[in-house]
Design an enzyme around this catalytic site. Structure first.
Site, short mmCIF file in Angstrom:
data_model
loop_
_atom_site.label_atom_id
_atom_site.label_comp_id
_atom_site.label_asym_id
_atom_site.label_seq_id
_atom_site.Cartn_x
_atom_site.Cartn_y
_atom_site.Cartn_z
N THR A 273 -22.24 -19.24 7.68
CA THR A 273 -22.12 -20.21 9.00
C THR A 273 -23.12 -21.18 9.10
O THR A 273 -22.90 -21.95 9.97
CB THR A 273 -22.12 -19.19 10.18
OG1 THR A 273 -23.32 -18.42 10.34
CG2 THR A 273 -20.96 -18.09 9.92
N GLY A 274 -24.18 -21.26 8.35
CA GLY A 274 -25.07 -22.13 8.53
C GLY A 274 -24.64 -23.57 7.93
O GLY A 274 -23.85 -23.52 7.02
N ASN B 238 -33.00 -4.31 6.03
CA ASN B 238 -34.02 -5.31 5.15
C ASN B 238 -34.83 -6.08 5.33
O ASN B 238 -35.94 -6.01 4.73
CB ASN B 238 -32.80 -5.86 4.33
CG ASN B 238 -31.74 -4.89 3.31
OD1 ASN B 238 -32.29 -4.02 3.08
ND2 ASN B 238 -30.64 -5.41 3.12
N GLY C 178 -28.99 -22.43 10.13
CA GLY C 178 -28.55 -22.35 11.49
C GLY C 178 -29.00 -23.24 12.52
O GLY C 178 -30.08 -23.80 12.35
N PHE C 179 -28.19 -23.31 13.85
CA PHE C 179 -28.91 -24.21 14.87
C PHE C 179 -30.40 -23.78 15.18
O PHE C 179 -31.15 -24.52 15.00
CB PHE C 179 -28.00 -24.17 15.90
CG PHE C 179 -28.30 -24.50 17.40
CD1 PHE C 179 -28.95 -25.82 17.38
CD2 PHE C 179 -28.31 -23.71 18.57
CE1 PHE C 179 -29.52 -26.26 18.60
CE2 PHE C 179 -28.78 -24.21 19.59
CZ PHE C 179 -29.28 -25.47 19.72
N ASP D 3 -31.23 -18.46 3.74
CA ASP D 3 -29.86 -18.31 4.50
C ASP D 3 -28.72 -18.32 3.30
O ASP D 3 -29.09 -19.01 2.07
CB ASP D 3 -29.73 -19.86 5.30
CG ASP D 3 -28.43 -19.82 6.18
OD1 ASP D 3 -27.55 -19.44 5.79
OD2 ASP D 3 -29.08 -19.90 7.45
N ARG E 26 -18.07 -22.55 21.39
CA ARG E 26 -18.90 -22.30 22.78
C ARG E 26 -18.62 -23.55 23.60
O ARG E 26 -17.85 -24.37 23.02
CB ARG E 26 -20.39 -22.32 22.12
CG ARG E 26 -20.70 -21.03 21.46
CD ARG E 26 -22.17 -21.27 20.76
NE ARG E 26 -22.59 -20.37 20.21
CZ ARG E 26 -23.07 -19.21 20.38
NH1 ARG E 26 -23.50 -18.71 21.64
NH2 ARG E 26 -23.62 -18.24 19.41
N THR F 197 -28.06 -21.29 24.61
CA THR F 197 -29.23 -22.30 24.08
C THR F 197 -28.42 -23.50 23.71
O THR F 197 -27.35 -23.31 22.99
CB THR F 197 -30.19 -21.75 23.11
OG1 THR F 197 -30.71 -20.58 23.85
CG2 THR F 197 -31.20 -22.77 22.91
N TYR G 107 -20.33 -8.28 17.51
CA TYR G 107 -21.78 -8.92 17.68
C TYR G 107 -22.64 -8.01 18.59
O TYR G 107 -23.87 -7.84 18.12
CB TYR G 107 -21.34 -10.40 18.14
CG TYR G 107 -22.62 -11.15 18.43
CD1 TYR G 107 -23.44 -11.74 17.41
CD2 TYR G 107 -22.92 -11.89 19.81
CE1 TYR G 107 -24.58 -12.38 17.70
CE2 TYR G 107 -24.14 -12.50 20.04
CZ TYR G 107 -24.76 -12.94 18.89
OH TYR G 107 -26.07 -13.90 18.92
#
Length: 322
Positions: free
Chosen positions: A37-38, A101, A12-13, A33, A188, A177, A147
């Site tokens: 979404t990554g 986990n 991811g970002f 990952d 976003r 960020t 979320y």
């Protein structure tokens, strides 16, 4: 012997920037990952690094790593407004099963674990700016609830492991960020505005545009995360840039920076969209000696340079979300 760190959400970002940071610091880094979404391309700079190993794995399944692990950074989670609507159940599972986990792995390895929470735990805040002792104003069944509540659960579970097992835990509440490698089609404001401006489309601003955000450049955030990881502070701590701006003014900044012919187009405000968002970083400054150093004009210029490397086809991914 080099310290070893496992970073979930590695493609991811934020995860990819953290992987780079710790490889450059001499750590052995396991980047985990499942690429839901990554983007594996975010890790291209680490392909030839012997101290980096990518693991394709979903943290909602048990995590097994043979090596000793000194630190765990749990940054795995669908995080964009688009994700909230498309994959709410998976988002909740990552916040619940996935978080536990990671905590179990930390317990097994005797590792310090830092978990990535969010300013979204404050919901549409009634207190401004937001301090860590504010409990928030969250709609538990709204469009953002998967979320918001997933992260709130994660915080509660992390504190429970700290209290019951004396596990070394850290909780960072991350405010908006930005920087290179942001997901183009995440819905976003910043990534959408840049994509629209660079293709001379109208910039989509919701509501009257007077709602505010506070944007922190990624390099500043990474340094704050590292300081928190090395501290002994186990309660939630805000990291973000308190330089607040309205979305209407922010859209105009992007138009001016890109020299675009775009105009601003207003749409109805989405459900539960926060009206004001600004971190109180007094605690981060006191405990960690941290505050952001990158001004928004400098950070936006660096981010603009990244967006200029993208093809029209990549920028057009944004508009598939509207």
């Amino acid at each position: 012997m080099n310290k070893t760190i496992l970073i979930t959400g590695a493609a991811g970002f934020l995860g990819s920037h953290l992987c780079e940071y710790y490889v450059n610091k001499g750590f052995k880094v396991f980047g985990l990952d499942n690429l839901l979404t990554g983007d594996i391309n975010n890790l291209n700079s680490l392909k030839s690094e012997t101290n980096f190993e990518f693991i394709n794995h979903d943290i909602t399944n048990n995590i097994r790593v043979k090596d000793d692990i000194n630190y765990i950074l749990n940054f795995a989670s669908p995080a964009s407004p688009i994700d909230h609507l498309k994959i709410p159940i998976k988002t909740l599972e990552v916040g619940s099963k996935g978080s536990q986990n990671c905590l179990e792995l930390a317990l097994d390895k005797g590792a310090t674990i830092l978990v990535a929470s969010t300013s979204e735990v404050y919901g549409d805040p009634l207190i401004h700016p937001q301090k860590e002792d504010y409990w928030g104003n969250v709609n538990p069944i709204g469009k953002r609830s998967a979320y918001d509540e997933g992260k709130r659960y994660m915080e509660a579970m992390t504190i429970a492991y700290n209290q019951k097992f004396k596990l070394k835990t850290r909780i960072v509440r991350i405010f908006n960020t930005y920087g290179p490698r942001m997901r183009i089609n995440d819905g976003r404001a910043l990534s959408t505005f840049f994509s629209q401006a660079l293709t001379n489309r109208d910039l989509t601003v919701f509501g009257d545009g007077n709602q505010t955000r506070s944007f922190c450049y990624v390099d500043d955030l990474i340094l704050g995360i590292d300081k928190l990881l090395k501290s002994d502070y186990n309660l939630p701590i805000n990291l973000g840039n308190p330089d607040e701006i309205s979305l209407k003014d922010f859209a105009n900044e992007i138009i001016n920076l890109t020299n675009s012919s775009s105009k601003i187009k207003f749409f109805n405000l989405p459900e539960d969209d926060p009206k004001r968002r600004k971190p109180d970083i007094t605690l981060a400054n006191k405990i960690l000696g941290w505050r952001p150093k990158t001004s928004r004009p400098v950070g936006l210029k660096k981010t603009y340079e990244y967006f200029l490397t993208l093809s029209i086809e990549q920028l057009m991914q944004t508009f598939k979300t509207f």
